[in-house]
Design an enzyme around this catalytic site. Structure first.
Site, PDB file in Angstrom:
ATOM      1  N   CYS A 136      47.030  31.807  32.008  1.00 32.32           N
ATOM      2  CA  CYS A 136      48.311  31.104  31.966  1.00 32.32           C
ATOM      3  C   CYS A 136      48.259  29.887  31.050  1.00 32.32           C
ATOM      4  CB  CYS A 136      48.754  30.702  33.367  1.00 32.32           C
ATOM      5  SG  CYS A 136      47.615  29.576  34.211  1.00 32.32           S
ATOM      6  N   ARG A 157      45.988  29.617  28.206  1.00 31.97           N
ATOM      7  CA  ARG A 157      45.417  29.836  26.873  1.00 31.97           C
ATOM      8  C   ARG A 157      45.376  31.316  26.527  1.00 31.97           C
ATOM      9  NH1 ARG A 157      41.025  26.935  26.287  1.00 31.97           N
ATOM     10  NH2 ARG A 157      41.357  25.771  28.225  1.00 31.97           N
ATOM     11  N   SER A 211      39.897  22.943  30.714  1.00 39.51           N
ATOM     12  CA  SER A 211      41.012  23.468  31.498  1.00 39.51           C
ATOM     13  C   SER A 211      42.118  22.432  31.664  1.00 39.51           C
ATOM     14  CB  SER A 211      40.536  23.911  32.888  1.00 39.51           C
ATOM     15  OG  SER A 211      39.671  25.017  32.781  1.00 39.51           O
ATOM     16  N   GLY A 252      48.248  34.693  43.461  1.00 45.27           N
ATOM     17  CA  GLY A 252      49.104  34.853  44.632  1.00 45.27           C
ATOM     18  C   GLY A 252      48.323  34.729  45.929  1.00 45.27           C
ATOM     19  N   GLY A 266      48.138  39.161  43.400  1.00 45.99           N
ATOM     20  CA  GLY A 266      46.912  39.107  42.615  1.00 45.99           C
ATOM     21  C   GLY A 266      46.115  37.885  43.020  1.00 45.99           C
ATOM     22  N   TYR A 296      37.623  26.285  38.418  1.00 46.99           N
ATOM     23  CA  TYR A 296      36.520  27.243  38.505  1.00 46.99           C
ATOM     24  C   TYR A 296      37.004  28.684  38.358  1.00 46.99           C
ATOM     25  CZ  TYR A 296      31.951  29.031  39.942  1.00 46.99           C
ATOM     26  OH  TYR A 296      30.742  29.668  39.963  1.00 46.99           O
ATOM     27  N   GLU A 297      38.310  28.907  38.394  1.00 47.77           N
ATOM     28  CA  GLU A 297      38.824  30.270  38.285  1.00 47.77           C
ATOM     29  C   GLU A 297      38.613  30.847  36.889  1.00 47.77           C
ATOM     30  OE1 GLU A 297      42.870  30.280  39.523  1.00 47.77           O
ATOM     31  OE2 GLU A 297      42.409  29.817  41.619  1.00 47.77           O
ATOM     32  N   GLN A 343      37.719  34.835  34.930  1.00 51.50           N
ATOM     33  CA  GLN A 343      38.570  35.456  33.917  1.00 51.50           C
ATOM     34  C   GLN A 343      37.775  35.796  32.661  1.00 51.50           C
ATOM     35  OE1 GLN A 343      41.226  32.110  34.109  1.00 51.50           O
ATOM     36  NE2 GLN A 343      42.836  33.298  35.115  1.00 51.50           N
TER      37      GLN A 343
END
Length: 417
Positions: free
Chosen positions: A58, A60, A113, A198, A195, A119-120, A124
């Site tokens: 969301c 980059r 970030s 969510g 996902g 940390y998500e 990815q």
């Protein structure tokens, strides 16, 4: 003999856009879904570019890989998205060589970030690289680099406070609800898209706000049903979405679809609603915010929701940077030694070739004596000296450098001064 050298690190590039110079609407034009990603990798392979991966979140869209120029990578990205190449080049950043390597470490550890220490992002990166590898588009360099970034991200999480506390887009949504919505326990909440974002948002609402009146809707109903069952929430089928939205006071959208999931047609304008769009590209149509009493908040606005842990995270940045530099140095040393190993292997093969040829020449299919072996060895040594001497003669401008290097390698003890 042709030596298959590792790729030149100066041809390793990253080119992309992120939240720093573009808003979410622009980023949405260059966002990559899985189908587009697959197409991009096919286009890249056909063009002879076969060592790359794309990171699209969301905040980059970046493409990493080996190519003759950054324009080649940018062209691949723009070809499969809804964005324009000229616009992309005006807003994009690019780095090459060690700068590109360092950028991936910073991105993977959350230093780059929108919410510091997120940390998500590392998950990815892992998913993006795994997808490219499954299509044969990850080489030794990129695989080793991504693995190093994964390791460093884990070290920083465990050994610093960079990711401590609870700060993420999903938690920012909860903070926003906490500030904006009174009596939230009495409100009806609908969350579209089960996902990762969510699910995290749902968990945070339950844990921090104590809400349970959440109805989950997903295109695959079984996914919503399973998650709702584990967390004591409600769910509805996707074809029941309009009815659920009509009754909702708060709507959270985490569908990440290529087109808006919610339009004016899905809502009536008779009641106030707060809609939080967690998707890139936006999954709430622009004109929804024109409905009376409806407020729409997107991910860029969510990033402004500050948490007290952010200052603590800022204090941890120097320590995280130190860990990155240490492991990046190890990675670059590996790359340098790998280049040497390839050359040394080729030299060994060359020596073996000369040895085999001379032995066969001496034997001629018959047995031979010790003095014959000594003669063969003498010829092999002389041929190697001839190879080095020939190179020195041909490269007159580098002859002193070559002789000094040979002198050093074989430790002759000869003083050249």
């Amino acid at each position: 003999m042709q030596v298959n050298q590792p790729k030149d690190i100066q041809h390793f590039h990253i080119v992309g856009i992120n939240y720093k110079k573009t808003d979410a609407a622009i980023r949405g034009l260059f966002a990559i879904n899985q189908e587009q990603y697959d197409q991009l990798l096919c286009e890249a392979t056909a063009a002879g570019v076969n060592d790359l991966f794309v990171l699209s979140t969301c905040n980059r869209t970046e493409i990493y890989g080996f190519a003759a120029s950054t324009d080649i990578l940018a062209g691949l990205l723009c070809k499969v998205t809804h964005g324009n190449m000229q616009v992309f080049k005006e807003i994009a950043y690019h780095k090459s060589g060690e700068g590109a390597v360092r950028h991936l470490y910073h991105v993977g550890t959350g230093l780059d970030s929108q919410i510091l220490g997120d940390y998500e992002i590392i998950g990815q990166i892992k998913t993006a690289a795994k997808f490219a590898k499954s299509r044969g588009c990850i080489g030794t360099f990129l695989e080793r680099l991504v693995n190093s970034v994964l390791q460093v991200s884990k070290l920083i999480k465990n050994e610093t406070g960079l990711s401590s506390g609870t700060v993420s887009v999903s938690f920012a949504a909860v903070r926003l609800l906490e500030k904006k919505v009174k009596n939230i326990l009495d409100k009806k909440i609908v969350l579209l898209g089960v996902g990762k974002i969510g699910r995290n948002t749902s968990k945070n609402m339950v844990e921090y706000l104590g809400v349970k009146n959440i109805t989950l809707i997903n295109r695959t109903t079984a996914v919503a049903e399973e998650f709702a069952g584990h967390h004591g929430l409600q769910y509805a089928a996707f074809d029941e979405m309009d009815e659920a939205l009509q009754e909702a006071d708060i709507i959270l959208v985490a569908t990440n679809a290529p087109q808006p999931t919610i339009t004016r047609a899905n809502l009536d304008g008779s009641r106030p609603r707060l809609i939080i769009d967690l998707s890139i590209p936006f999954n709430v149509a622009p004109d929804v915010s024109e409905l009376p009493g409806v407020e729409v908040v997107n991910v860029d606005e969510l990033s402004k929701v500050q948490d007290e842990t952010l200052q603590m995270r800022l204090n941890e940045v120097p320590k995280a940077m130190g860990i990155i530099e240490e492991h990046m140095e190890e990675f670059l040393y590996w790359f340098k030694m790998r280049k040497h190993a390839v050359v040394l292997k080729a030299v060994k093969e060359k020596l073996t070739e000369i040895h085999t040829r001379e032995i066969q020449s001496q034997k001629n299919g018959a047995l031979y004596k010790l003095e014959d072996i000594e003669e063969v060895s003498s010829r092999i040594i002389q041929k190697m000296i001839n190879l080095m001497a020939g190179k020195v003669r041909r490269e007159t401008d580098k002859s002193d450098q070559y002789i000094a290097m040979i002198n050093d390698i074989f430790e002759t003890g000869v003083n050249q001064e």
